[in-house]
Design an enzyme around this catalytic site. Structure first.
Site, mmCIF file in Angstrom:
data_model
loop_
_atom_site.group_PDB
_atom_site.id
_atom_site.type_symbol
_atom_site.label_atom_id
_atom_site.label_comp_id
_atom_site.label_asym_id
_atom_site.label_seq_id
_atom_site.Cartn_x
_atom_site.Cartn_y
_atom_site.Cartn_z
ATOM 1 N N ALA A 18 14.655 47.371 3.116
ATOM 2 C CA ALA A 18 13.474 47.459 2.239
ATOM 3 C C ALA A 18 13.081 48.922 2.065
ATOM 4 C CB ALA A 18 12.327 46.652 2.833
ATOM 5 N N GLY A 19 14.047 49.762 1.751
ATOM 6 C CA GLY A 19 13.786 51.196 1.618
ATOM 7 C C GLY A 19 13.594 51.624 0.181
ATOM 8 N N ASN A 96 20.475 52.125 5.060
ATOM 9 C CA ASN A 96 20.792 53.556 5.029
ATOM 10 C C ASN A 96 22.196 53.832 5.582
ATOM 11 O OD1 ASN A 96 19.164 52.468 7.081
ATOM 12 N ND2 ASN A 96 18.774 54.462 7.970
ATOM 13 N N THR A 97 22.827 54.855 5.020
ATOM 14 C CA THR A 97 24.169 55.257 5.450
ATOM 15 C C THR A 97 24.145 56.770 5.714
ATOM 16 O OG1 THR A 97 24.701 55.407 3.087
ATOM 17 C CG2 THR A 97 25.470 53.454 4.240
ATOM 18 N N GLY A 279 17.404 68.997 -3.201
ATOM 19 C CA GLY A 279 17.183 68.279 -1.945
ATOM 20 C C GLY A 279 17.366 66.795 -2.168
ATOM 21 N N CYS A 282 20.280 62.041 -0.824
ATOM 22 C CA CYS A 282 21.620 61.613 -1.243
ATOM 23 C C CYS A 282 22.633 62.738 -1.433
ATOM 24 C CB CYS A 282 21.511 60.830 -2.542
ATOM 25 S SG CYS A 282 20.609 59.302 -2.342
ATOM 26 N N ARG A 352 12.914 63.954 2.428
ATOM 27 C CA ARG A 352 14.246 64.054 3.035
ATOM 28 C C ARG A 352 15.049 65.196 2.394
ATOM 29 N NH1 ARG A 352 16.153 57.854 2.903
ATOM 30 N NH2 ARG A 352 15.103 57.974 0.885
#
Ligand SMILES: NC(=O)c1ccc[n+]([C@@H]2O[C@H](COP(=O)([O-])OP(=O)(O)OC[C@H]3O[C@@H](n4cnc5c(N)ncnc54)[C@H](O)[C@@H]3O)[C@@H](O)[C@H]2O)c1
Ligand SMILES: O=c1ccn([C@@H]2O[C@H](COP(=O)(O)OP(=O)(O)O[C@H]3O[C@H](CO)[C@@H](O)[C@H](O)[C@H]3O)[C@@H](O)[C@H]2O)c(=O)[nH]1
Length: 479
Positions: A18-19, A96-97, A279, A282, A352
């Site tokens: 749920a991101g 997430n990866t 930034g 990804c 991030r």
């Protein structure tokens, strides 16, 4: 509404994660497919509670309205994963990866532990056949690993089709990107079963996406296309940022150069905005992943080529920090500096890999005291990103930009928030120490107006206040 000509009816969809992707993607899916029940599951209870509350865990323009419209009707958020997975006809894996932080491939390879644990859980709890869709960004041939894990653990009589369906939304414009995608990629097996699964997922998208934008391809092409698209996008920004350094050294103006380049119809005007650096969660991770894959395949020149895109970005971020120090008489120790914008881009609260973190750390290491303001980033997040520094002695977080500017020697723009262009800079100037500096890392402010007020202005890709004659090539290239 699309008629389901596919042989596999899709009535219930479950999304794990749920991101930033799972939340908006499923909200738009629920809005566009009232005949489908969508359940987003996550093991993070706080996140799920936030999705079920008045204040969503992420900020995206237009998202809140959609969630409010669909939640409790055909959109649900839950931590109870097993029943939602069991009931679903189709499962999105949207976890997430991140880049691996230890072990083999440390610092470069994508960590697939969350994807693998999803596959294990699906095999463990599901007692009928399903379509599993890889939505997370993964290395090429990851679908084969998911198939392996599913096959090795599956219950008797149950089979899975694994599809690749990478997500191309950008943060800050996610709702629009999801509603009007440039394309939807669906990669799958070339078998009859594979084709049926592709048709079923295609049917879901056909509720709002035209058929010509839904592209079917082999699984590995689909997986690689996602990494390649991000590498190309970041490469464009690194390229214009490299040119910005040449502009600063010569007196050319990067905005003019970008305009000239972008008017070539073969190149186009988008993604040519020189900046303090790119930034986001990804670009760096996905290019590192591409570099790692290339190295693993012994394609060392390919790996080195893409690594340069990242190296140029590091150079750009450091260059900006150094320029601030140099301009302020080579020392910022004990100077007060206001940072306007901490998110990695406008219209998001996400920090991030934000270039603002890099710049802030640079300035803190030089001994400055920072006053940070961002319209959407939470105070706790900023303090977490700068955890080595003490709130009392080095950092102060503000909720008002004028308070952030008061008593400082310089303003540093790190995010391109629209509202920054509307501020009363005379008011800020009057409250600042002199000489007052502005460092515009996003090229969004009116520099001549600022200079008229009295600011010393520095920006990316342009020298201010220097004439035509003052650069002499003699001695540098032998002319
Ligand atoms: N953020 C973007 O703009 C974007 C865009 C396109 C693609 N992607 C890709 O999509 C994927 C997800 O990115 P994100 O930004 O949404 O990540 P995120 O960190 O915001 O969300 C991932 C969620 O997955 C949950 N999760 C992890 N493992 C789980 C498990 N085993 N069971 C249940 N929940 C689990 C986490 O708790 C987290 O809430 C990544 O592969 C990313 O590269 C991201
Ligand atoms: O001309 C430009 C365009 C962007 N940026 C910066 O580049 C970064 C990334 O921006 P953007 O690509 O708009 O946002 P993301 O949310 O990171 O989206 C990228 O990464 C996602 C995750 O994979 C993909 O789905 C998207 O297609 C891809 O654009 C940000 O720091 C921007 O400020 C610039 O400096 N100059």
């Amino acid at each position: 509404m699309a008629t389901n000509i596919a042989e596999i009816p899709i009535r219930k969809i479950c999304c794990i994660g749920a991101g930033y992707v799972g939340g908006p993607t499923c909200s738009v899916l629920a809005l566009k497919c009232p005949d489908i029940q969508v359940t987003v599951v996550d093991r993070n209870e706080l996140r799920i509670n936030q999705w079920n509350s008045e204040k969503l865990p992420i900020y995206e323009p237009g998202l809140e309205e959609i969630v409010k419209q669909c939640r409790g009707k055909n959109l649900f958020f839950s931590t109870d994963m097993a029943p939602a997975l069991k009931e679903a006809d189709l499962i999105f894996i949207s976890v997430n990866t991140p880049t691996k932080t230890f072990g083999l491939g440390k610092g470069r390879a994508a960590d697939l532990k969350f994807v693998e644990s999803c596959a294990r859980l699906i095999a463990e709890v599901c007692d009928r056949s399903k379509i599993v869709v890889e939505k997370s960004t993964v290395p090429v041939r990851s679908a084969a690993s998911i198939v392996n894990v599913l096959k090795a653990n599956t219950k008797p009589g149950v089979s899975y089709q694994v599809l690749s369906n990478p997500e191309f939304l950008a943060e800050g414009t996610a709702v629009n990107d999801l509603t009007n995608p440039d394309r939807v990629l669906i990669g799958g097996e070339e078998s009859e079963e594979g084709k049926k699964a592709i048709r079923a997922l295609s049917w879901v998208y056909r509720h709002w996406v035209s058929a010509d934008k839904i592209i079917e391809m082999n699984t590995w092409s689909s997986e690689l296309s996602k990494l390649a698209a991000n590498a190309f996008l970041a490469q464009r920004i690194s390229s214009i940022n490299a040119i910005s350094a040449v502009c600063e050294a010569t007196g050319a103006d990067v905005s003019e150069v970008a305009k000239a380049i972008g008017l070539d119809s073969r190149l186009g005007p988008k993604f040519l905005q020189a900046s303090v650096g790119w930034g986001g969660s990804c670009f760096q991770k996905d290019i590192l992943n591409l570099v790692y894959i290339s190295e693993s395949l012994n394609l060392t020149s390919v790996a080195a080529y893409w690594q340069q895109v990242i190296d140029m970005n590091e150079y750009q971020k450091s260059r900006f920090g150094e320029r601030i120090v140099q301009s302020m008489f080579n020392t910022i120790t004990d100077k007060h500096i206001a940072i306007l914008g901490f998110a990695f881009k406008k219209n998001t609260g996400d920090t991030r890999e934000s270039p603002a973190i890099h710049v802030a750390k640079h300035l803190l290491e030089e001994g400055a005291f920072l006053h940070i303001f961002d319209p959407k980033v939470e105070k706790a997040q900023i303090l977490l990103d700068l955890a080595q520094w003490d709130e009392e002695s080095s950092i102060s977080i503000h909720t008002d930009p004028y308070e952030a500017a008061k008593g400082t020697h310089a303003l540093v723009v790190c995010t391109e928030w629209d509202q920054f262009t509307t501020y009363d800079y005379q008011r800020m100037y009057d409250s600042m120490l002199k000489p007052a500096f502005v460092f515009d890392g996003r090229k969004i402010l009116d520099h001549s107006a600022l200079a008229k007020i009295g600011f010393h202005v520095e920006t990316i890709g342009k020298r201010h206040g220097q004439g035509f004659q003052d650069h002499n090539w003699a001695g540098t290239n032998g002319i």
